[in-house]
Structure formats: structure tokens, C-alpha cells
Write a protein that holds these residues in place. Structure first.
Motif, PDB file in Angstrom:
ATOM      1  N   UNK A 394      29.746  -4.299  -6.021  1.00 47.60           N
ATOM      2  CA  UNK A 394      30.961  -4.474  -5.568  1.00 47.60           C
ATOM      3  C   UNK A 394      31.941  -3.814  -6.260  1.00 47.60           C
ATOM      4  N   UNK A 425      22.701   2.496   3.380  1.00 49.01           N
ATOM      5  CA  UNK A 425      23.632   1.435   3.664  1.00 49.01           C
ATOM      6  C   UNK A 425      24.661   1.087   2.765  1.00 49.01           C
ATOM      7  N   UNK A 426      24.084   0.754   1.471  1.00 47.01           N
ATOM      8  CA  UNK A 426      24.990   0.333   0.393  1.00 47.01           C
ATOM      9  C   UNK A 426      26.345   1.372   0.270  1.00 47.01           C
ATOM     10  N   UNK A 428      27.366   3.533   2.626  1.00 46.88           N
ATOM     11  CA  UNK A 428      28.385   3.171   3.657  1.00 46.88           C
ATOM     12  C   UNK A 428      29.158   1.662   3.715  1.00 46.88           C
ATOM     13  N   UNK A 429      28.506   0.812   3.131  1.00 48.97           N
ATOM     14  CA  UNK A 429      29.434  -0.487   2.944  1.00 48.97           C
ATOM     15  C   UNK A 429      30.358  -0.031   1.724  1.00 48.97           C
ATOM     16  N   UNK A 432      33.296   2.198   3.474  1.00 44.66           N
ATOM     17  CA  UNK A 432      33.978   1.571   4.446  1.00 44.66           C
ATOM     18  C   UNK A 432      34.776   0.438   3.631  1.00 44.66           C
ATOM     19  N   UNK A 433      34.392  -0.278   2.631  1.00 48.94           N
ATOM     20  CA  UNK A 433      35.274  -1.065   1.908  1.00 48.94           C
ATOM     21  C   UNK A 433      36.502  -0.400   1.237  1.00 48.94           C
ATOM     22  N   UNK A 436      39.024   0.544   3.675  1.00 50.93           N
ATOM     23  CA  UNK A 436      39.779  -0.556   4.304  1.00 50.93           C
ATOM     24  C   UNK A 436      40.937  -0.795   3.167  1.00 50.93           C
ATOM     25  N   UNK A 437      40.375  -0.844   1.958  1.00 52.08           N
ATOM     26  CA  UNK A 437      41.496  -1.298   0.939  1.00 52.08           C
ATOM     27  C   UNK A 437      42.715  -0.206   0.958  1.00 52.08           C
TER      28      UNK A 437
ATOM     29  N   UNK B 169      36.207  -1.606  12.372  1.00 51.66           N
ATOM     30  CA  UNK B 169      34.946  -2.076  12.169  1.00 51.66           C
ATOM     31  C   UNK B 169      34.528  -1.395  10.741  1.00 51.66           C
ATOM     32  N   UNK B 170      33.998  -2.352  10.083  1.00 50.58           N
ATOM     33  CA  UNK B 170      33.321  -1.728   8.704  1.00 50.58           C
ATOM     34  C   UNK B 170      31.846  -2.353   8.532  1.00 50.58           C
ATOM     35  N   UNK B 171      31.030  -1.509   7.950  1.00 54.37           N
ATOM     36  CA  UNK B 171      29.885  -1.651   7.275  1.00 54.37           C
ATOM     37  C   UNK B 171      29.821  -2.749   6.754  1.00 54.37           C
ATOM     38  N   UNK B 172      28.666  -3.736   6.861  1.00 55.93           N
ATOM     39  CA  UNK B 172      28.300  -4.888   6.047  1.00 55.93           C
ATOM     40  C   UNK B 172      27.484  -4.636   4.868  1.00 55.93           C
ATOM     41  N   UNK B 173      27.752  -5.918   3.934  1.00 52.77           N
ATOM     42  CA  UNK B 173      26.981  -5.639   2.735  1.00 52.77           C
ATOM     43  C   UNK B 173      25.196  -5.619   3.223  1.00 52.77           C
ATOM     44  N   UNK B 174      24.520  -4.899   2.660  1.00 53.74           N
ATOM     45  CA  UNK B 174      23.146  -4.834   3.253  1.00 53.74           C
ATOM     46  C   UNK B 174      22.517  -6.285   2.843  1.00 53.74           C
TER      47      UNK B 174
END
Lengths: 563, 184
Positions: A394, A425-426, A428-429, A432-433, A436-437, B169-174
């Protein structure tokens, strides 16, 4: 022979394209209902302009574009609007969005429509037609095409037409090029005119020889001067806009720079086809070619009305009972559909029916061994293992330092990862974080500004009020000469507050007295004619009589109550 | 010897003059630390910290008069950022003082009597209305500070939690799903 260039990395996944290219494009049947999402494009959601219960015709606008970056949405066939409500749509989140449900009447009745001659029409109007026809990029990005067909800021030299179609399983552009090459090229010619481009380079991967031949034939037949069909090596993700531009022109579009700034613009072949239909025939974007493949009896391409529920579409291809999910798009970048009820959208190029046998669940991810195979295949020339490291921890600042936003999420890194880490997936996560910030930060900035302005405004209002009072006072002072005793005010305009107050009171009292004297209210009983006086006397007499009767009635009323 | 002394004195005077000049010329207006702290705060202007707005709280922190764990809208992340900025230890929220779910105010327009009290309470002017006219919240500008709830004489304002939709909506931590491998 044109010199081709290379982009970094790339992979060769099994293509699985033969299955769905054996038969020509079939017309999918009109389904029992259409679920048409109002947000099928990049930008603002279209605003519904129909009512529940309204009958609409094929091609009628049901959602008007909202704002600059938006696109229109149309009724794909004639029928009745049965609902405008939130329904599950084709999106990673599985969340609902506003959709128009249309029950087709089977007549497929067109609204009046006509095209224009693009050579005789101003460009602004052509772009307006594209916007009203709901034309968006059909390669999957669904960016409104009217917004892409400008060249006033930068000189566009090369228009790249993307027919690479690099993802496995998908063959919709391949079939479209084989069957409708002429119209694609005419559409490309319109786009070239809009962009004032000097050349059109059509990039097609060399695993599609039929499409290449058909397109070359069409270029010859129609004598297109500035067009060239170029076979590019089959290498995933060679169909990415930046990658194809790199291969064809050698231009590397830098991070955070638009391809237009580098003198190139890229459109998908299917978009060019729709541009032609919209301009010349006035046909809005109502249907698209969708590859239905995977766990079905007859993998094939269909021309599908937008809004057709996926479950009804795959039934026509004979989906097998052990299908456990539908994938929209390809296996590398596709979306797992939340349900079969979602409607086909402008972005739906392929539906893969997945079964456990065809797509076994991924084995559990193992720790990263820092082999850097992902870095070898990354088409954006990033360091995926580092990005993974920071995204997992993170540490979003570091991911941005390592150019996270240049990642096109092609999945090549995850494809080669020996530890089967779901790398994308990581990313994209992390993305999007960060988004959002960024949004929260902007909201905070706006709130701060608004708060500061409010404080300023309150201060200003207070000052203005004080000023108004002072002004009134000054006005009163200045008005004093008319009052009976003006001498002290004239002598000293800056008299002390007690004095001014007293003077004001005196003035007010004097004014009031004057007013009373001046306006002795007239009475309506003065100066009456004898006739009027007689009338009044008569009325008075009648009134007295009624009074008498009323008092008697009152006495009468009382007596029964008492008894 | 004497000349060396004079040289040293000369240099010291010159340098002193330069320093003195630059202290006046490049003087920093206000406390830069306050600006930095204010930039970390979420700007809801809600007053939950006990100060009338984010800026006063930032000033209090800078002076060392307030703790860094008094801002529920900023969340734990906000405390972490403040701790990092000020070089102090992380301090968790007090009992029951943690952040709440994000929400925006909503005016029940049937009940609103148009008294303008909420308009005066809103720190970011996010309520539109006029005397004896219906009021309404400009949802996009509302910071969810809840300052409009208390003044309302007819209790027609409520907080509506922001629901997850496609836009936010946002992607979750895998997450690795835990599977029982040896059932006993």
C-alpha cells in the motif's frame, strides 16, 4: 516495403480464433426484451428522454448526451419502454446502473432517418451527427468518437486504423473486415477528412490473412489514395493503441501525452464502419458484431442489437450446461459478468462462455521470486515486480514513482508469472485507491475554498451593513437643512452621535405632524346629494327593522333550548 | 595582526548585514506549519475537534495546544499523516470518537419551513434557499459535517450515508480466500 518497429515485451497466448471464424456473421434474433444501459461510453451518463409505457421506434434516441463528453443512446428496435430503473450491468463491480428496458414489438420499425454527403457537410455538423448517433470507440475503450475527431490543436499526420485484434478468442473485427471492408475504408476516409490526416495506416495482425486480403482488395477497388494495409506480427498486446502506433510509425507515445500530440490518432475498424453508416445512412449505433465462443456448440460471430441479454444471445450459439460464468471481452482483459441478464453494450466485442474445464480456477498465488519475467514481457516497459511490491505494501506514492498509470492492464505479466500472482488486480487496487485519494483531496480543496469564501462573505456583509448605516446617517445629516432648525447641522456636519439622533427624532416628529395636518382624511358622508341622503335613510330604517326581528328571533331560539 | 583583526571584523559586519537584510526580505508570513497541517485535514469544517473549523484546529496543533487524534472525518489515516508530519507518535481515537461512514445531509422538503437557520450554519454554503422558501442541500458540495442538524427547529434534516455505486466503486485488495484443506 514499410519498415515496422517493435514494442517492448509481449506474449503469445494460444489464440483460439479458428473456432469462431468458420462461419460468416449471423444476425442474432430479436430478443424477448432489451436491457439498454444509459452509460455505455466514457463520460457522463446519458439522460433518459422517454417515459415508461412509451412506444419507441428503432433508432429513436432514448438517452440524450449530457455535457461535453457524453454520447447518445438509442432504441435498438421498435417496441415499448417497460422500465427505466437500476439494473445489473456489465461492470467489474457487479453493481447496478440506470438502464432502459424495452419490450420489442417484433416489427423492427425504423424512425425516419437520412444521411448526408460528408464532402458537402461542414465538419462541425459531421461531429454533431456522430455524437447524436452514439458513435463511440468499439475496440473496448468506448470513448466518444466525435471528441477524437478534432485536429485543431495538433497537426495529425497519421490516422491508424486498428484491426490488430490481439486478444485470444475475439474475432469480431476479423469477420467485419472480411465481410464489410469497403464500408470500413469509406468510414476511415471520413475520419481522415475530419482529422486532415495525410495517411491512413491499417494495422492487422498476420494471423488474419483473409481480412488482410479483403482490406487490400477494397483499397484497390475503391482507389483509396492515402491508405495502406499493413500486416503486423502477431504478438499480444499488439492491438493496444499505443503499441500499434509504435509498431506502425515508430512513435512512442510518452507517459501522460496524448497520441494526437505526437501527430497520430487511432480508431478501431468497427468504429470506422459505424461512422460510415451514421454519416451516409443516418443509422445510429444500434448493433455491433459480438463473438460468441468458448463453451458453446457453435462458436460464431453475431450482429447483436445493443441491450440483448447475454443469456439469450449465448442460447443461440448453443451454450453447454456446464458453463459456470460469462466473460465479456477476452480471457486476458475481460470482465466476469455478474449475471446472464446484463445487456450487450457498445463495449461488448466478445462473450466467452467459461467452464471449469476450459478455464480452470487459478492455483493459489505463491510468493514472488523476483524472476522479472513480468518485466521482460511488459509492453509499457515497466517494472511489474516493483509495482506489485509497492501496491501490496500500500505504498501508493512509490507505485506512482514507478509509473503505475502507464500500465494498460493487459495482463501479460500475470500470464507469465511462475508464481501465478494476480498482478493486475494489485495494480487496479492501487490505481483506484490513488484515484479515490485524489478525488478526496480535490473535494477538500473545494470545501476549503468555499469555507474561506464564506468567511470572507460574512465579513464583507458585516462591513457593507455598517457602511449602509453610516451612509444613512450621513444622508440624514445632509437632509437636515430642510428641517426647521438646520443651523447646527450645517455648521458642523460631523456633529456627535447624540446630536444627530436628536435631530433625526425632531425631524421625524415634525414630518409626522406636517403629514397629519396635510392629510385630514375626507369623509364619504360629506357633500351628498338629497337623493343619496334619502337612500341612506331608507337603508338605516331597514337595518333597524332587521335588528328588531333578529332580537325577537334570538329570544325565540332561546326558549325551545330551555324547554 | 591589526589588519587581520580588521578583516575579520569587516567580514563579520558584512555577513551580519546580509543575514539581517535577508531576514527582512525573505520573511515568511504566518506559520508554514499551519498550512501544512491544514492541507492534511479533510476540510469538512465540522468542528468535531472542538475548534471552529479546520484552520483553527491546525493552528492549535501547531501551537501544541491540541492532540492529533481529534479529527474523526480524517480517519486513522489522517492521524498517521499528522504524526508523520509532526514527528510524533501515532495516537488512536478516543473511545467512541472514531470516524463514521461518509454521509451527506438531506432536507425533507415537505417538512422544511424555510427558516434559513441551516443556511447560516453551513460552513461551506452548500444549502440553497431563502426565507420562507424551501431549502435544499447541494449534495455535491456537502461535506457531511452535520452542523445543520442541530439548528433545524423542525428536525427535517437527516444524514444519508453515501451508497456504493458504479461511480465510486473501487477495486479491493486482492485477498487470498481461506480454504479448509483438512476437515476434521
Amino acid at each position: 516495403m514499410r519498415q515496422l518497429h517493435k514494442f517492448h515485451g509481449g506474449v503469445h497466448p494460444p489464440t483460439h480464433k479458428e473456432e469462431s471464424t468458420r462461419t460468416p456473421i449471423a444476425q442474432a434474433a430479436i430478443p424477448s426484451k432489451l436491457v439498454i444501459p444509459l452509460h455505455q461510453h466514457v463520460g457522463n451518463r446519458a439522460v433518459p428522454v422517454v417515459q415508461v409505457g412509451e412506444r419507441v421506434l428503432k433508432g429513436q434516441i432514448i438517452g440524450r448526451p449530457d455535457g461535453r463528453l457524453s454520447s447518445a443512446v438509442h432504441a435498438s428496435t421498435s417496441g415499448t419502454v417497460s422500465a427505466i430503473e437500476m439494473q445489473v450491468v456489465a461492470h467489474h463491480s457487479g453493481l447496478p446502473d440506470l438502464c432502459v428496458t424495452l419490450i420489442p414489438d417484433g416489427k423492427d420499425e425504423w424512425i425516419a432517418h437520412s444521411g448526408v454527403d460528408y464532402k458537402q457537410t461542414p465538419h462541425t455538423e459531421l461531429r454533431h451527427i456522430l455524437r447524436q448517433a452514439g458513435i463511440v470507440g468499439l475496440g473496448g475503450a468506448v470513448f466518444p468518437s466525435d471528441m477524437k475527431s478534432y485536429s485543431n490543436k495538433h497537426k495529425i499526420k497519421t490516422l491508424v486504423l486498428n484491426g490488430a485484434e490481439c486478444e485470444p478468442y475475439i474475432t469480431c473485427d476479423d469477420l467485419l473486415m472480411r465481410e464489410r471492408a469497403a464500408d470500413i475504408l469509406r468510414g476511415a476516409e471520413v475520419l481522415r477528412e475530419l482529422l486532415y490526416a495525410e495517411e491512413v495506416l491499417i494495422g492487422i495482425e498476420d494471423n488474419k490473412p483473409e481480412a488482410i486480403a479483403a482490406m487490400r482488395q477494397a483499397v484497390q477497388d475503391d482507389k483509396h489514395q492515402f491508405m495502406e494495409v499493413i500486416a503486423v506480427p502477431t504478438l499480444y498486446p499488439g492491438g493496444g493503441a499505443k503499441q500499434l502506433i509504435r509498431v506502425l510509425t515508430g512513435i512512442e507515445v510518452a507517459a501522460g501525452v496524448r497520441s494526437t500530440e505526437m501527430g497520430t490518432q487511432c480508431f478501431n475498424v468497427a468504429t470506422a464502419y459505424c461512422v460510415w453508416r451514421a454519416i451516409t445512412f443516418g443509422e445510429p449505433l444500434l448493433s455491433r458484431i459480438v463473438t460468441v465462443t468458448g463453451n458453446v456448440d457453435r462458436p460464431q460471430n453475431y450482429e447483436v442489437l445493443l441491450g440483448t441479454p447475454v443469456s439469450e444471445l449465448v442460447k443461440q450459439a448453443g451454450n453447454k450446461p456446464d458453463t459456470n460464468r460469462h466473460i465479456m471481452g477476452g480471457p486476458m482483459m475481460g470482465v466476469d459478468l455478474p449475471s446472464g441478464a446484463v445487456g450487450v453494450t457498445k463495449a461488448t466485442n466478445c462473450i466467452i462462455e467459461a467452464s471449469p474445464a476450459l478455464f480452470p480456477p487459478p492455483p493459489p498465488a505463491l510468493p514472488c521470486i523476483r524472476c522479472t519475467r513480468c518485466a521482460d514481457v511488459c509492453p509499457a516497459d515497466l517494472q511489474p515486480q516493483e509495482l506489485y511490491w509497492f501496491a501490496k505494501a500500500r505504498d501508493f506514492g512509490k507505485t506512482q514513482e514507478y509509473s503505475l498509470f502507464d500500465c494498460i492492464e493487459c495482463g501479460a505479466c500475470a500470464y507469465v508469472c511462475p508464481s501465478q500472482i494476480p498482478l493486475v488486480q494489485y495494480y487496479r487496487f492501487a490505481k483506484s485507491e490513488i484515484w479515490q485519494r485524489e478525488q478526496e483531496h480535490q473535494a477538500a480543496e473545494i470545501a476549503r475554498e468555499r469555507h474561506e469564501f464564506r468567511v470572507l462573505r460574512l465579513e464583507r456583509e458585516k462591513q457593507e451593513k455598517a457602511e449602509r448605516l453610516a451612509q444613512k446617517e450621513r444622508a440624514a445629516v445632509a437632509a437636515k437643512p430642510v428641517a426647521p432648525t438646520p443651523a447646527p447641522a450645517l455648521a458642523d456636519p460631523n456633529a456627535d452621535p447624540d446630536d444627530t439622533l436628536q435631530m433625526r427624532i425632531d425631524a421625524a416628529v415634525a414630518r409626522a405632524k406636517e403629514q397629519v395636518a396635510a392629510t385630514e382624511p375626507p369623509k364619504n358622508t360629506d357633500a351628498l346629494t338629497p337623493q343619496q341622503q334619502a337612500e341612506i335613510a331608507e337603508i338605516e330604517a331597514r337595518r333597524a327593522k332587521f335588528h328588531e326581528i333578529a332580537s325577537h328571533a334570538g329570544a325565540d331560539d332561546e326558549s325551545p333550548k330551555q324547554s | 595582526m591589526i589588519s587581520a583583526l580588521w578583516v575579520m571584523v569587516g567580514i563579520s559586519l558584512l555577513l551580519g548585514a546580509v543575514l539581517g537584510y535577508s531576514a527582512i526580505k525573505f520573511k515568511v508570513e504566518g506559520n508554514p506549519l499551519v498550512e501544512k497541517i491544514d492541507a492534511v485535514l479533510p476540510q469538512t469544517q465540522c468542528g468535531q475537534c472542538g475548534f471552529p473549523g479546520c484552520k483553527p484546529y491546525a493552528e492549535a496543533i501547531a501551537k501544541g495546544e491540541a492532540d492529533i487524534n481529534k479529527c474523526p472525518p480524517g480517519g486513522e489515516e489522517g492521524i498517521h499523516k499528522l504524526a508523520e508530519l509532526l514527528g510524533v507518535e501515532f495516537k488512536p481515537f478516543g473511545e467512541g470518537a472514531g470516524p463514521r461512514a461518509k454521509a451527506v445531509a438531506f432536507i425533507d422538503e415537505q417538512t422544511c419551513i424555510g427558516c434559513t437557520l441551516c443556511l447560516q450554519a453551513c460552513p461551506v454554503d452548500a444549502i440553497a434557499g431563502a426565507a420562507k422558501q424551501m431549502h435544499t442541500i447541494i449534495a455535491s458540495e456537502c461535506t457531511g459535517c452535520e452542523l445543520c442538524l442541530a439548528p433545524c427547529p423542525v428536525d427535517c434534516i437527516s444524514m444519508q450515508p453515501i451508497e456504493e455505486n458504479i461511480g465510486n466503486w473501487k477495486w479491493q485488495y486482492p485477498a487470498i480466500p481461506i480454504v479448509q484443506v483438512n476437515p476434521r
